[in-house]
Design an enzyme around this catalytic site. Structure first.
Site, PDB file in Angstrom:
ATOM      1  N   ASP A   1     -11.293   2.388   4.385  1.00 21.83           N
ATOM      2  CA  ASP A   1     -11.488   0.941   4.313  1.00 21.83           C
ATOM      3  C   ASP A   1     -12.969   0.576   4.217  1.00 21.83           C
ATOM      4  OD1 ASP A   1      -9.518  -0.921   3.985  1.00 21.83           O
ATOM      5  OD2 ASP A   1      -8.958  -1.035   6.091  1.00 21.83           O
TER       6      ASP A   1
ATOM      7  N   LYS B   1       0.828  -1.206   0.000  1.00 21.46           N
ATOM      8  CA  LYS B   1       0.000   0.000   0.000  1.00 21.46           C
ATOM      9  C   LYS B   1       0.863   1.257   0.000  1.00 21.46           C
ATOM     10  CE  LYS B   1      -3.705  -2.507   2.311  1.00 21.46           C
ATOM     11  NZ  LYS B   1      -4.312  -2.873   3.606  1.00 21.46           N
TER      12      LYS B   1
ATOM     13  N   GLN C   1      -4.743  -1.937   9.769  1.00 21.86           N
ATOM     14  CA  GLN C   1      -4.499  -3.238   9.146  1.00 21.86           C
ATOM     15  C   GLN C   1      -5.044  -4.361  10.030  1.00 21.86           C
ATOM     16  OE1 GLN C   1      -3.154  -3.770   6.017  1.00 21.86           O
ATOM     17  NE2 GLN C   1      -3.730  -5.891   6.340  1.00 21.86           N
TER      18      GLN C   1
END
Length: 283
Positions: free
Chosen positions: A118, A51, A95
């Site tokens: 997200d 990322k 994450q």
């Protein structure tokens, strides 16, 4: 059989994002993404690195907050609160998975919905199911984008999704419903899985079990989207679908790697750019 090439499409999306970022730069705006990584899980570290590299390629500012495995939940929440208030950060990504002593729901709910790139905050999840604009989880968004790029018609199709997680299966089912598809969502308690998969015009699999889907489980001409990522003992990366055999039966299929994975990262960048644009409209 045609390959659904997520790697090539993701590259095109990144190129478009890079151009839009340059336009924002002329207005003294640089999209910013903050990633929180807890612990030393190799897979999580790999995802975070990918990322960060994608952000660098497209001109998005990114920063990674690395935290020890034993960090207290309150400290993690304080970091999120700080990032919520940081005007240079448009997106916040935690994450997953988090260590067991941390309440994942509480952490995700702490992220400001307008920075939830997200798409896991209940606010954004609710907007997906209500077919309203919001931040869509990156993997489901990537799947839909990939299918549309190849002009796959979704309306009226029988879609079967194997895997009912909050991250992929559930939001993906909502996106297909919003496209007027008929959706069956299968999970660990589904009886006679093959009975359902054989009915699928479009089969999406996100379980994390190598070779779960065999040639006998799909109908001729089906479209197969393999979202699973599994590392075998010999080091190979494979999906949840027996690719070599299933590919002889279907009309379209995603490879692993090179299918949904690159699209997930590209979709995350799209969400970050979207957040930055929304921020600039406030001024």
């Amino acid at each position: 059989m045609q390959i659904l090439d997520g790697k090539a499409l993701a590259q095109n999306i990144e190129n478009a994002i890079q151009q839009e970022v340059q336009i924002l730069n002329k207005r003294n705006v640089t999209p910013g993404l903050a990633v929180i990584l807890v612990g030393n899980d190799p897979a999580s570290q790999s995802y975070v690195n990918m990322k960060a590299k994608a952000c660098k390629r497209t001109g998005i500012y990114s920063i990674t907050h690395e935290m020890p495995e034993n960090i207290q939940q309150e400290s993690l929440l304080q970091t999120i609160a700080m990032l919520n208030q940081n005007p240079n950060i448009d997106g916040i990504l935690v994450q997953l998975p988090l260590p067991k002593h941390i309440n994942t729901t509480a952490v995700l709910e702490a992220i400001a919905p307008q920075k939830d790139v997200d798409g896991f905050h209940p606010f954004n999840m609710g907007r997906i199911f209500a077919n309203l604009d919001g931040f869509i989880p990156a993997t489901p968004l990537g799947v839909i984008t990939l299918l549309k790029h190849y002009n796959v018609s979704l309306q009226g199709k029988n879609v079967v999704i194997v895997g009912a997680s909050n991250i992929v299966g559930k939001p993906l089912s909502a996106l297909f419903l919003n496209e007027n598809a008929t959706v069956t969502l299968c999970h660990i308690y589904t009886q006679n899985l093959a009975k359902h998969t054989k009915e699928a015009d479009i089969l999406c699999v996100a379980v994390g079990k190598p070779n779960l889907i065999t040639k006998e489980m799909i109908k001729e001409g089906a479209i197969v989207v393999d979202i699973g990522i599994n590392k075998l003992s010999d080091g190979r990366i494979v999906g949840d679908v027996d690719f070599s055999n299933v590919s002889t039966q279907c009309s379209f299929i995603t490879p692993v790697p090179g299918g949904v994975g690159p699209m997930t990262i590209a979709s995350l960048l799209q969400n970050t750019l979207k957040a930055a644009k929304l921020r600039t409209k406030k001024y």
